[in-house]
Scaffold this motif. Structure first.
Motif, PDB file in Angstrom:
ATOM      1  N   ARG A 209       0.812  -1.217   0.000  1.00 44.41           N
ATOM      2  CA  ARG A 209       0.000   0.000   0.000  1.00 44.41           C
ATOM      3  C   ARG A 209       0.844   1.266   0.000  1.00 44.41           C
ATOM      4  NH1 ARG A 209      -1.518  -2.363   5.232  1.00 44.41           N
ATOM      5  NH2 ARG A 209       0.206  -3.632   4.493  1.00 44.41           N
ATOM      6  N   GLY A 210       2.166   1.088   0.056  1.00 48.68           N
ATOM      7  CA  GLY A 210       3.035   2.264   0.068  1.00 48.68           C
ATOM      8  C   GLY A 210       3.101   2.925   1.425  1.00 48.68           C
ATOM      9  N   ILE A 211       3.212   2.111   2.472  1.00 50.91           N
ATOM     10  CA  ILE A 211       3.247   2.665   3.835  1.00 50.91           C
ATOM     11  C   ILE A 211       4.431   3.620   3.995  1.00 50.91           C
ATOM     12  CG2 ILE A 211       3.556   2.067   6.272  1.00 50.91           C
ATOM     13  CD1 ILE A 211       0.938   0.996   5.568  1.00 50.91           C
ATOM     14  N   HIS A 225      -2.041   6.619  13.107  1.00 46.00           N
ATOM     15  CA  HIS A 225      -3.211   5.939  12.539  1.00 46.00           C
ATOM     16  C   HIS A 225      -2.761   4.917  11.493  1.00 46.00           C
ATOM     17  CE1 HIS A 225      -7.434   5.632  11.352  1.00 46.00           C
ATOM     18  NE2 HIS A 225      -7.015   5.637  10.093  1.00 46.00           N
ATOM     19  N   LEU A 226      -1.812   5.348  10.656  1.00 45.31           N
ATOM     20  CA  LEU A 226      -1.304   4.466   9.594  1.00 45.31           C
ATOM     21  C   LEU A 226      -0.550   3.274  10.182  1.00 45.31           C
ATOM     22  CD1 LEU A 226      -1.556   4.711   6.553  1.00 45.31           C
ATOM     23  CD2 LEU A 226       0.631   5.901   6.511  1.00 45.31           C
ATOM     24  N   ARG A 229      -2.448   0.356  10.808  1.00 45.89           N
ATOM     25  CA  ARG A 229      -2.982  -0.350   9.633  1.00 45.89           C
ATOM     26  C   ARG A 229      -1.891  -1.079   8.862  1.00 45.89           C
ATOM     27  NH1 ARG A 229      -6.105   2.706  12.705  1.00 45.89           N
ATOM     28  NH2 ARG A 229      -8.293   2.380  12.209  1.00 45.89           N
ATOM     29  N   VAL A 230      -0.745  -1.260   9.471  1.00 44.23           N
ATOM     30  CA  VAL A 230       0.306  -2.045   8.805  1.00 44.23           C
ATOM     31  C   VAL A 230      -0.128  -3.505   8.746  1.00 44.23           C
ATOM     32  CG1 VAL A 230       2.671  -2.881   9.021  1.00 44.23           C
ATOM     33  CG2 VAL A 230       2.174  -0.473   9.388  1.00 44.23           C
ATOM     34  N   GLY A 231      -0.596  -4.018   9.855  1.00 45.14           N
ATOM     35  CA  GLY A 231      -1.104  -5.389   9.908  1.00 45.14           C
ATOM     36  C   GLY A 231      -2.064  -5.494  11.074  1.00 45.14           C
ATOM     37  N   ALA A 232      -3.297  -5.917  10.808  1.00 45.01           N
ATOM     38  CA  ALA A 232      -4.332  -5.832  11.839  1.00 45.01           C
ATOM     39  C   ALA A 232      -4.010  -6.682  13.064  1.00 45.01           C
ATOM     40  CB  ALA A 232      -5.666  -6.263  11.249  1.00 45.01           C
ATOM     41  N   LEU A 313     -10.586  -4.630  17.746  1.00 42.40           N
ATOM     42  CA  LEU A 313      -9.198  -5.049  17.498  1.00 42.40           C
ATOM     43  C   LEU A 313      -8.203  -4.133  18.207  1.00 42.40           C
ATOM     44  CD1 LEU A 313      -9.490  -5.928  13.693  1.00 42.40           C
ATOM     45  CD2 LEU A 313      -9.797  -7.427  15.650  1.00 42.40           C
ATOM     46  N   MET A 315      -7.519  -1.183  17.773  1.00 45.71           N
ATOM     47  CA  MET A 315      -6.856  -0.203  16.902  1.00 45.71           C
ATOM     48  C   MET A 315      -7.103   1.196  17.467  1.00 45.71           C
ATOM     49  SD  MET A 315      -7.813  -1.511  13.131  1.00 45.71           S
ATOM     50  CE  MET A 315      -6.638  -2.394  12.140  1.00 45.71           C
ATOM     51  N   SER A 531       1.495 -12.325   8.603  1.00 46.31           N
ATOM     52  CA  SER A 531       0.638 -11.241   8.130  1.00 46.31           C
ATOM     53  C   SER A 531       1.183 -10.776   6.781  1.00 46.31           C
ATOM     54  CB  SER A 531       0.635 -10.089   9.127  1.00 46.31           C
ATOM     55  OG  SER A 531       0.064  -8.953   8.529  1.00 46.31           O
ATOM     56  N   ALA A 533      -0.064  -8.516   4.878  1.00 46.50           N
ATOM     57  CA  ALA A 533      -0.121  -7.050   4.820  1.00 46.50           C
ATOM     58  C   ALA A 533       1.133  -6.435   5.430  1.00 46.50           C
ATOM     59  CB  ALA A 533      -1.360  -6.549   5.555  1.00 46.50           C
TER      60      ALA A 533
ATOM     61  N   CYS B  40      -5.186  -3.915   5.380  1.00 45.13           N
ATOM     62  CA  CYS B  40      -4.429  -4.282   6.578  1.00 45.13           C
ATOM     63  C   CYS B  40      -4.908  -5.611   7.168  1.00 45.13           C
ATOM     64  CB  CYS B  40      -4.513  -3.175   7.620  1.00 45.13           C
ATOM     65  SG  CYS B  40      -6.128  -3.028   8.400  1.00 45.13           S
ATOM     66  N   TYR B 118       0.871   5.032  -6.501  1.00 48.70           N
ATOM     67  CA  TYR B 118       1.489   4.202  -7.537  1.00 48.70           C
ATOM     68  C   TYR B 118       1.068   2.744  -7.458  1.00 48.70           C
ATOM     69  CZ  TYR B 118       4.594   2.877  -3.708  1.00 48.70           C
ATOM     70  OH  TYR B 118       5.092   2.415  -2.511  1.00 48.70           O
ATOM     71  N   MET B 120      -1.853   1.618  -5.445  1.00 50.43           N
ATOM     72  CA  MET B 120      -3.239   1.402  -5.028  1.00 50.43           C
ATOM     73  C   MET B 120      -4.208   2.154  -5.935  1.00 50.43           C
ATOM     74  SD  MET B 120      -2.813  -0.510  -2.379  1.00 50.43           S
ATOM     75  CE  MET B 120      -4.447  -0.610  -1.680  1.00 50.43           C
TER      76      MET B 120
END
Lengths: 537, 171
Positions: A209-211, A225-226, A229-232, A313, A315, A531, A533, B40, B118, B120
């Motif tokens: 996703r281009g983290i 926040h991001l 969301r790297v891996g739930a 979860l 989060m 994971s 993700a 995620c 790029y 997504m």
């Protein structure tokens, strides 16, 4: 001739040559504003890589920012030591650098990702295949200054030639990325001959996703926040690690009550994630009755989490510099809520867990099926510097929790076993769940500790520095250690480097599957709890 | 009557040529095929909780298929990466008509924290027509189930979807 003692006339004494170590090579480099980061020139970088072969430092991660290559090591002399970061960087003078994967296998996915994102290639790399860019992106090397539009992909995936025996009289099976199951998207290419899997090749990148790119220039709030969301499955561990790294960079000391709240979140997440992995493994091994029980228990725990925090979860429960988000208002109530959560978790989950463990042990043929399935040898685990559950199931006693100040009040013992197969990994997870309950029990007693009641929970005032500053943190997540290195300036993230155990676990899976029967592939994969993700970022 | 059933009825009545579609009223329960299009994994784990957590999915007339060829609706989680777009498309194409698209989670709807870049596409909203969108980051199993049940209970029929092909994902 001068210097040194003389024993006999003019014959100099034999002195043992002082062995060069990676630590000394790095520390001889140019000191930066950060006390654990040193810049090396090209000869020193080569020397550093050369001595990395048999040095006891633990490889953590390898990243790039377009100008420099950064290698982070844990200078703990053994994997059992706590986090003592040592970062070496090397200014790129072209599109290549001396890679580390030839001497440290775990560096391979980092090098491949750097190549895909920045167009910078590692020389003498052990694996030069693309990792996440398979021609579907809008641009090649998208993070590089001179990124160019991608040429249209052929649409055909490229794989290594099959094993000779597979080519002669075997078959190739593809699995994923869309199987109808809920695990992350990834493709496995299995070469089967003589009734067993002989080769496994992973094609990743479907969940990229281009983290790294999104973290750049993000505010602390949006970056946090991001991070969740790297891996739930390890959202709390990532958010805690990010927060702690940013706090480290800004010189903020968190209150004890804040740390205790984070421990409650992290251990609850560990229990829920382990239950999910165990349930998936049981389902893959056709032990539906055990899977149903494990899913059911996890669901009850998630419902308790939702009632206590509003997040099933967990989060976004970890908050930068304080023990709970501002919207939670009264922080004393937060501690009371968490104490109630711990109480409820222990009142029914412990007994439920014991029943499930008994069931796990008594389903006919179940344990026999897990035994020897996906066995990872100790040598391979050491070569990958594997930690977390999978590493501890191979006899590596590394557990960062034993070194973290936040766990000072917690009573537990790290779980270590040997065997390295799916059964051992599951047994370690069961034991860790019990230990997490013990941690919650001991922490919950401290949550309302009268000595700490003076702590407001709102934490110290956060002062954003205008000049660049760098911080690190390592947290033991459900799958293993999660490392963050963040660089901040003007209240924004300049760079954020993430090391998640998922990429190593994927390599471990590839190495442990050969020899397994095809119908056991899913249970082996599930037992690692990878994971996708988090591996793809 | 569900959207899918309504659509099937209209499609079989209004189809200008070709063989009549099989009587879909016999197709029960509503079968979903799940694709994680790159996120995620939180929404996926909540879908998994819905399937296995004792939510009475079968009683609600909903099941999950292991193959898109036997599914009525495509349930998509994740923000749809450019690598996954052809996979989602292939799953969609493999499904028999009539069919529908269900976006679960903020990511699947509009990308959520993973807007277009790029790698997504930033969710399905911008590149396909979604029959039912269940927001949340992630939505709880209850919310997902409520969304599916609402979809079954209401019949927001759209003429665009008569041939069941308007929801295709374009990379």
């Amino acid at each position: 001739m001068s210097g040194g003692p003389f024993l006999f006339s003019s014959v100099p004494a034999l002195s043992a040559p002082q062995r060069m170590s990676v630590r000394r090579i790095i520390r001889a480099g140019q000191q930066t504003a950060c006390t654990w980061h040193f810049r090396l020139d090209e000869p020193a970088w080569h020397e550093f890589v050369q001595y990395l072969v048999d040095d006891p430092v633990v490889f953590v991660g390898l990243w790039c920012d377009g100008n420099e290559i950064y290698a982070l090591l844990n200078d703990g002399s053994t994997a059992e030591a706590g986090p003592r970061p040592l970062m070496a960087s090397y200014t790129l003078e072209g599109p290549r650098y001396r890679g580390l994967s030839g001497v440290r296998a775990a560096a391979a996915p980092f090098e491949r990702m750097i190549r895909d994102l920045w167009g910078v290639e590692a020389m003498e790399a052990s694996d030069t295949r693309p990792l996440i860019d398979h021609g579907a992106w809008t641009s090649a090397a998208p993070l590089a200054t001179r990124s160019v539009p991608s040429s249209p992909a052929s649409g055909l995936a490229e794989f290594e030639p099959p094993d000779k025996r597979v080519a002669a009289h075997g078959m190739i099976f593809g699995r994923g990325p869309a199987t109808g199951n809920t695990e992350g998207p990834v493709h496995f290419r299995l070469g089967v001959a003589d009734g067993v899997i002989r080769t496994v090749e992973t094609r990743a990148g479907y969940a990229h996703r281009g983290i790294t790119a999104r973290m750049r220039e993000a505010t602390l709030a949006s970056a946090l926040h991001l991070a969740g969301r790297v891996g739930a499955g390890s959202a709390v561990a990532h958010q805690w690690a990010f927060s702690a790294a940013a706090e480290n960079a800004l010189g903020i000391e968190t209150q004890r009550s804040t740390n205790r709240c984070r421990v409650v979140f992290c251990e609850t997440e560990r229990i829920a994630t382990h239950l999910l992995i165990l349930a998936r493994t049981a389902r893959a091994a056709d032990a539906q009755i055990a899977a149903t029980g494990l899913y059911g228990l996890r669901e009850r725990i998630l419902q308790l989490c939702e009632a206590a925090t509003g997040h099933r979860l967990l989060m976004d429960c970890v908050c930068f510099g304080r023990e709970a988000p501002e919207c939670w208002q009264d922080n004393v109530t937060v501690r009371e809520k968490l104490q109630a959560l711990c109480g409820e978790l222990m009142s029914f989950s412990r007994s439920g867990m014991k029943e499930l463990e008994l069931l796990w042990r008594t389903i006919p043929g179940f344990r026999q099926r897990l035994q020897q399935a996906g066995r990872l040898s100790d040598a391979k685990a050491r070569a990958l510097e594997l930690q977390g559950v999978a590493g501890r199931a191979c006899g590596h006693g590394s557990d960062l929790r034993t070194h973290l100040e936040a766990y000072d009040d917690a009573l537990f013992r790290p779980v270590v076993s040997s065997g390295g197969d799916a059964l051992t990994r599951c047994d370690v997870m069961f034991e860790e769940i019990s230990e997490s309950f013990r941690i919650l029990e001991s922490i919950s007693e401290q949550l309302l500790n009268s000595h700490d009641n003076g702590e407001t929970g709102s934490g110290p005032a956060v002062v954003m520095l205008a000049e660049p500053c760098k911080g690190y943190a390592a947290i033991e997540g459900p799958h293993g250690p999660v490392w963050y290195v963040v660089s901040l300036q003007d209240g924004r993230v300049r760079q954020c480097y993430i090391s998640d155990p998922a990429s190593r676990l994927l390599m471990a899976l590839e190495q442990s599957v050969p020899g397994t029967t095809p119908d056991n592939f899913d249970l082996v994969r599930c037992s690692f709890g990878i994971s996708i993700a988090a591996a793809d970022l | 009557m569900s959207t899918v059933l309504m659509r099937a009825l209209f499609a079989s009545l209004l189809a200008p040529s070709g063989p009549a579609l099989p009587p879909v009223v016999s197709r029960s329960p509503l079968m979903l095929f799940h694709v994680d299009s790159g996120g995620c994994e939180a929404c996926g784990s909540e879908v998994e909780a819905l399937i296995n957590g004792g939510f009475g999915l079968a009683e609600a007339g909903v099941g999950f298929a292991g193959n898109p060829r036997t599914a009525d609706m495509l349930l998509v989680t994740g923000a749809c990466s450019r690598m996954m777009a052809p996979v989602v498309r292939a799953a969609w194409d493999a499904m028999p008509c009539p069919k529908g698209l269900l976006a679960v989670g903020s990511c699947a709807i509009d990308g959520g924290p993973f807007s277009a870049n790029y790698a997504m596409l930033g969710g399905l909203g911008g590149c396909s027509s979604v029959d039912c969108a269940i927001p949340g980051c992630p939505p709880s199993p209850h919310h997902i189930l409520e969304g599916i049940v609402a979809l079954i209970a209401t019949t927001p029929f759209s003429p665009d979807h008569q041939d069941g092909s308007a929801s295709a994902v374009t990379g």
